[in-house]
Structures are given as structure tokens and as C-alpha cells.
Design a protein around this motif. Sequence first.
Motif, mmCIF file in Angstrom:
data_model
loop_
_atom_site.group_PDB
_atom_site.id
_atom_site.type_symbol
_atom_site.label_atom_id
_atom_site.label_comp_id
_atom_site.label_asym_id
_atom_site.label_seq_id
_atom_site.Cartn_x
_atom_site.Cartn_y
_atom_site.Cartn_z
ATOM 1 N N ALA A 49 93.008 125.570 56.926
ATOM 2 C CA ALA A 49 93.380 124.981 58.217
ATOM 3 C C ALA A 49 94.304 123.784 58.048
ATOM 4 C CB ALA A 49 92.122 124.574 58.983
ATOM 5 N N ASP A 50 94.266 123.155 56.882
ATOM 6 C CA ASP A 50 95.112 121.991 56.629
ATOM 7 C C ASP A 50 96.511 122.369 56.142
ATOM 8 O OD1 ASP A 50 93.142 120.184 57.358
ATOM 9 O OD2 ASP A 50 92.345 120.015 55.315
ATOM 10 N N LEU A 51 96.752 123.664 55.915
ATOM 11 C CA LEU A 51 98.029 124.103 55.360
ATOM 12 C C LEU A 51 98.976 124.563 56.463
ATOM 13 C CD1 LEU A 51 96.631 126.141 52.323
ATOM 14 C CD2 LEU A 51 97.520 123.800 52.306
ATOM 15 N N ASP A 52 100.262 124.433 56.189
ATOM 16 C CA ASP A 52 101.306 124.843 57.126
ATOM 17 C C ASP A 52 101.702 126.285 56.811
ATOM 18 O OD1 ASP A 52 103.537 125.259 58.666
ATOM 19 O OD2 ASP A 52 104.644 123.502 57.947
ATOM 20 N N ALA A 53 101.360 127.211 57.701
ATOM 21 C CA ALA A 53 101.634 128.629 57.463
ATOM 22 C C ALA A 53 103.119 128.959 57.474
ATOM 23 C CB ALA A 53 100.907 129.483 58.498
ATOM 24 N N CYS A 54 103.951 128.020 57.903
ATOM 25 C CA CYS A 54 105.398 128.245 57.895
ATOM 26 C C CYS A 54 106.027 127.869 56.558
ATOM 27 C CB CYS A 54 106.062 127.449 59.019
ATOM 28 S SG CYS A 54 105.608 128.027 60.667
ATOM 29 N N ARG A 55 105.219 127.316 55.667
ATOM 30 C CA ARG A 55 105.690 126.992 54.319
ATOM 31 C C ARG A 55 104.930 127.843 53.309
ATOM 32 N NH1 ARG A 55 104.196 121.337 53.044
ATOM 33 N NH2 ARG A 55 105.258 121.861 51.083
ATOM 34 N N PRO A 56 105.517 128.111 52.157
ATOM 35 C CA PRO A 56 104.805 128.893 51.132
ATOM 36 C C PRO A 56 103.515 128.208 50.698
ATOM 37 C CG PRO A 56 107.137 128.740 50.621
ATOM 38 C CD PRO A 56 106.891 127.794 51.756
ATOM 39 N N ILE A 57 102.548 129.022 50.393
ATOM 40 C CA ILE A 57 101.262 128.552 49.884
ATOM 41 C C ILE A 57 101.028 129.253 48.554
ATOM 42 C CG2 ILE A 57 98.777 128.418 50.281
ATOM 43 C CD1 ILE A 57 99.479 128.716 53.329
ATOM 44 N N TRP A 58 100.875 128.476 47.505
ATOM 45 C CA TRP A 58 100.707 129.036 46.169
ATOM 46 C C TRP A 58 99.230 129.275 45.879
ATOM 47 C CZ3 TRP A 58 104.926 130.196 43.151
ATOM 48 C CH2 TRP A 58 106.150 129.648 43.542
ATOM 49 N N VAL A 59 98.925 130.489 45.453
ATOM 50 C CA VAL A 59 97.573 130.814 45.001
ATOM 51 C C VAL A 59 97.694 131.609 43.706
ATOM 52 C CG1 VAL A 59 96.618 130.887 47.338
ATOM 53 C CG2 VAL A 59 97.434 132.993 46.271
ATOM 54 N N GLU A 60 96.657 131.557 42.911
ATOM 55 C CA GLU A 60 96.636 132.392 41.715
ATOM 56 C C GLU A 60 96.201 133.796 42.108
ATOM 57 O OE1 GLU A 60 94.972 132.348 37.112
ATOM 58 O OE2 GLU A 60 94.380 130.779 38.516
ATOM 59 N N ALA A 61 96.862 134.800 41.533
ATOM 60 C CA ALA A 61 96.487 136.184 41.825
ATOM 61 C C ALA A 61 95.050 136.414 41.371
ATOM 62 C CB ALA A 61 97.434 137.145 41.114
ATOM 63 N N GLU A 62 94.223 136.875 42.282
ATOM 64 C CA GLU A 62 92.802 137.051 41.999
ATOM 65 C C GLU A 62 92.346 138.446 42.406
ATOM 66 O OE1 GLU A 62 91.114 134.843 40.473
ATOM 67 O OE2 GLU A 62 92.104 132.931 40.837
ATOM 68 N N SER A 63 91.249 138.884 41.799
ATOM 69 C CA SER A 63 90.542 140.040 42.323
ATOM 70 C C SER A 63 89.814 139.607 43.591
ATOM 71 C CB SER A 63 89.534 140.562 41.297
ATOM 72 O OG SER A 63 90.187 140.921 40.097
ATOM 73 N N ARG A 64 89.308 140.573 44.329
ATOM 74 C CA ARG A 64 88.607 140.225 45.567
ATOM 75 C C ARG A 64 87.391 139.351 45.292
ATOM 76 N NH1 ARG A 64 88.808 142.370 50.658
ATOM 77 N NH2 ARG A 64 90.130 144.076 49.937
ATOM 78 N N GLN A 65 86.741 139.591 44.146
ATOM 79 C CA GLN A 65 85.578 138.790 43.759
ATOM 80 C C GLN A 65 85.979 137.769 42.712
ATOM 81 O OE1 GLN A 65 82.755 140.273 46.269
ATOM 82 N NE2 GLN A 65 82.155 138.937 44.590
ATOM 83 N N ILE A 66 85.604 136.518 42.922
ATOM 84 C CA ILE A 66 85.745 135.481 41.900
ATOM 85 C C ILE A 66 84.326 135.113 41.503
ATOM 86 C CG2 ILE A 66 86.754 133.257 41.297
ATOM 87 C CD1 ILE A 66 88.594 133.504 43.676
ATOM 88 N N GLY A 67 83.838 135.747 40.458
ATOM 89 C CA GLY A 67 82.417 135.612 40.168
ATOM 90 C C GLY A 67 81.638 136.257 41.295
ATOM 91 N N ARG A 68 80.740 135.505 41.905
ATOM 92 C CA ARG A 68 79.961 136.060 43.012
ATOM 93 C C ARG A 68 80.571 135.719 44.370
ATOM 94 N NH1 ARG A 68 74.552 132.180 42.956
ATOM 95 N NH2 ARG A 68 75.498 130.352 43.945
ATOM 96 N N CYS A 69 81.669 134.986 44.377
ATOM 97 C CA CYS A 69 82.329 134.605 45.628
ATOM 98 C C CYS A 69 83.367 135.657 46.011
ATOM 99 C CB CYS A 69 83.004 133.237 45.491
ATOM 100 S SG CYS A 69 81.860 131.873 45.198
ATOM 101 N N ARG A 70 83.367 136.036 47.261
ATOM 102 C CA ARG A 70 84.273 137.070 47.750
ATOM 103 C C ARG A 70 85.373 136.441 48.601
ATOM 104 N NH1 ARG A 70 84.169 142.637 48.878
ATOM 105 N NH2 ARG A 70 85.268 143.248 50.778
ATOM 106 N N ILE A 71 86.619 136.782 48.288
ATOM 107 C CA ILE A 71 87.740 136.278 49.075
ATOM 108 C C ILE A 71 87.752 136.979 50.428
ATOM 109 C CG2 ILE A 71 90.251 136.059 49.204
ATOM 110 C CD1 ILE A 71 90.318 136.074 46.160
ATOM 111 N N PRO A 72 87.812 136.234 51.529
ATOM 112 C CA PRO A 72 87.806 136.873 52.861
ATOM 113 C C PRO A 72 88.971 137.848 53.019
ATOM 114 C CG PRO A 72 87.511 134.486 53.035
ATOM 115 C CD PRO A 72 87.870 134.766 51.607
ATOM 116 N N ASP A 73 88.725 138.932 53.743
ATOM 117 C CA ASP A 73 89.760 139.947 53.950
ATOM 118 C C ASP A 73 91.012 139.351 54.580
ATOM 119 O OD1 ASP A 73 88.044 141.833 52.934
ATOM 120 O OD2 ASP A 73 87.381 142.563 54.898
#
Length: 204
Positions: A49-73
Motif C-alpha cells: 500500500a505504501d508503493l507507487d504502482a505507476c513506478r517499477p517495483i523490484w522483487v526477487e523471483a520467487e515460487s508461490r511458497q516461500i517456506g510456509r508463507c504463500r504469496i497472494p494470488d
Amino acid sequence: ILKALARQGEQILDLEGIAHHRGSSYGSVGLPPQPSTEQFENIVAIDWADLDACRPIWVEAESRQIGRCRIPDELFGPMGQAPVVQVMRSRPERVANLLDDYGGANRDELVAATQRLQKRLGGLRTKEAIAHIQAEELAPAIEMVLDYYDKAYTYDLQKKRDVPIYPVDITGLNPAQAAQAVQQTLPKAIKTAPTKPAIASSRT
């Protein structure tokens, strides 16, 4: 590199930092306990919510699961459609970095993490890697595990046929220099994307 990007004014979403997990079989070694999936999703939502969707947002490429945490669809979908910056460095540097990360780790945890890879590494290579760990020979153990992960990463990239991939070699660069090299790919990535991307993914 993500932290260096943030220091240079870029927007990042540090999913592994939020998840307390590095995203591999060894991801939890030496880190605090993971949050629940609900806690993880809440923190991701707050940070997003604090990020500006009109600018690029850098994330590391991940699988859907990071350990037991699931990235929201709602996040994982755009990540899969974003241009990919394939961050590469020499094998010796990668081994050295992993030695820095795991050299002080509990050996029993390293052995347990290696055992979890047995189906992928094979029984013999798993035994050899564990023997190296127990003999305090981490470098050859890392080399053996990297062989598996490199094949897995290559397979993941090959599946991204509809996504532009921009390789960047950061061998010999410090984090600040590497972040600058990664940013130089961004105008090209935005220009060739089907729609203006909200996320740019990278993997080392």
C-alpha cells in the motif's frame, strides 16, 4: 541487491525478508521463525500500500511458497507477467557469498536441509554433500547443491517464454554497483513490456 536498490531510491518488496526465509531448502537456516501465512499476507499488503504502482517495483523471483508463507494470488500473478532481470555472477563469487551466508550456520540444520533435497540431488550426491558438511568442507557441498539449483532456475526461466528476460552479469561488482547495473536494464524492460509493468523480477 534489493536493499542497495532501495538505498538508491528504487521501490522494492522484500518478500524473503518479510517471510524470514531465503526461498530454498536452506531458506530458514539461521533466521527467526516464519510468520503465519496470514501474518505474511498482512505485512505484504501494508508494504504494498505504501508503493507507487505507476513506478517499477523490484522483487526477487520467487515460487508461490516461500517456506510456509504463500504469496497472494493478486501479487504472484503480476510477478509472473513482469519482465525478468536475470542477475548472474561467477561461480566462485556465488560460492564465496554462500559461505558468508551459511559458514556460521548450525551444521545439523545444514544437514537436515540437504536431506530434504535427496529426491532431487539423488541418494549418492546427498550423502557426499552431507559428508562434506560434517567434515567442515562447505565449499564442495555448496558446489554440489548449486548444480541442482542452477538446473531448477534454468527450467523456471525457460517456462517464461512470453516474458522478456534481460541478463546482467554483476561479477566483481559490490552491491551498490550491482544495483546500478540492474537499473540500467529498466528502460528497455518497460519499453518492450506489453503493458507498463508494476514489478520487475530478478534472480541471482
